[in-house]
Design an enzyme around this catalytic site. Sequence first.
Site, short mmCIF file in Angstrom:
data_model
loop_
_atom_site.label_atom_id
_atom_site.label_comp_id
_atom_site.label_asym_id
_atom_site.label_seq_id
_atom_site.Cartn_x
_atom_site.Cartn_y
_atom_site.Cartn_z
N SER A 25 0.70 -1.34 -0.39
CA SER A 25 0.26 -0.47 -0.54
C SER A 25 0.87 1.68 0.24
CB SER A 25 -0.72 -0.22 1.56
OG SER A 25 -1.56 1.17 1.03
N HIS A 50 -0.54 -1.00 -4.13
CA HIS A 50 -1.87 -1.19 -3.67
C HIS A 50 -2.13 1.00 -4.16
CE1 HIS A 50 -5.64 -1.70 -1.56
NE2 HIS A 50 -5.83 -1.11 -1.02
N ASP A 52 -4.94 3.59 -1.52
CA ASP A 52 -5.91 3.72 -0.97
C ASP A 52 -6.35 5.03 -1.34
OD1 ASP A 52 -6.52 1.20 0.88
OD2 ASP A 52 -3.95 1.74 1.66
N MET A 54 -8.86 7.73 0.13
CA MET A 54 -9.91 8.70 0.95
C MET A 54 -9.98 10.12 1.31
SD MET A 54 -7.02 7.86 4.47
CE MET A 54 -6.56 5.83 4.13
N HIS A 84 -8.38 1.49 -4.60
CA HIS A 84 -9.45 1.44 -2.93
C HIS A 84 -10.04 2.43 -2.25
CE1 HIS A 84 -9.43 0.13 1.37
NE2 HIS A 84 -11.21 -0.01 0.68
N MET A 86 -11.87 4.59 -1.02
CA MET A 86 -12.68 5.21 0.71
C MET A 86 -13.19 6.63 0.49
SD MET A 86 -10.24 3.63 2.83
CE MET A 86 -8.45 3.20 2.20
N MET A 155 -11.11 -5.82 5.03
CA MET A 155 -11.00 -5.46 6.20
C MET A 155 -10.34 -5.09 7.49
SD MET A 155 -9.55 -2.21 4.22
CE MET A 155 -9.01 -1.12 5.72
N ASP A 193 -6.25 -6.15 3.99
CA ASP A 193 -6.41 -5.36 4.36
C ASP A 193 -6.53 -4.96 5.30
OD1 ASP A 193 -4.63 -2.28 4.46
OD2 ASP A 193 -6.52 -1.88 3.04
#
Length: 239
Positions: A25, A50, A52, A54, A84, A86, A155, A193
């Site tokens: 990540s 990966h 993330d 947000m 991913h 979020m 998660m 994750d």
Amino acid sequence: MTLDPIASLPHMDILPRGQVRVAPSLLAADFAHFADGASACVHGGADWLHFDIMDGHFVPNLSFGVELVQCLRPLFPTTPFDVHLMVERPYDYVEPFAAAGADLITVHLEATPHLQRTLAAIRAVGRRAGVALNPATSPDLLTYVLDDVDLVLVMTVNPGFGGQKFLPAAGDKVGDLARLREQEGASFLISVDGGVDEKTAPGLARDGADIFVAGSYVFHAPGGPANGIAALRAAAAGT
């Protein structure tokens, strides 16, 4: 926006039990040197990268966006980019991230009332579609979208921050999903994750995990990301 569908990625096929892929990540990378961190992972044996993403609303943190994926894509043309989301309203982000170079786009079940529509939109632009489950979310809620899912991301920490402690109860969902996959004849991958390290990896691999997402463990490994990636593989294999 017109997008050309990508070809099927062989790296995303179901793997034999006991084999895993490692997806570092980039949330744990040095933000001033993203390209260097990504390169250390790819050349150190990472299977995927990966991202993330947000938004400060769905989770209480901001990270990075489309531009990072777009900038790194030319540098690592054959490495699958695992994005991913979020974020609230994930449907609105599908085309921008697909155009930037994402290979797989994962959305949170909890973030949209129209999950099937969003998964279908991801597949419509030729990308693989994933669903993420927060620690308190049951895998049973996926029953009616299994035909649209290429990956389920479990998660094992609450989303929003790296470096959190692994939640064993959430990890138990890996086995539940593996049994669901077998019972339904489905082919989705199972990714994990949060708090993935040499202690948690063996049990997760035995339960059926296909992908380990690891940030702090990889980037802060003594000797660098290559050592962290190798240690995860060895732990998953029981060596």
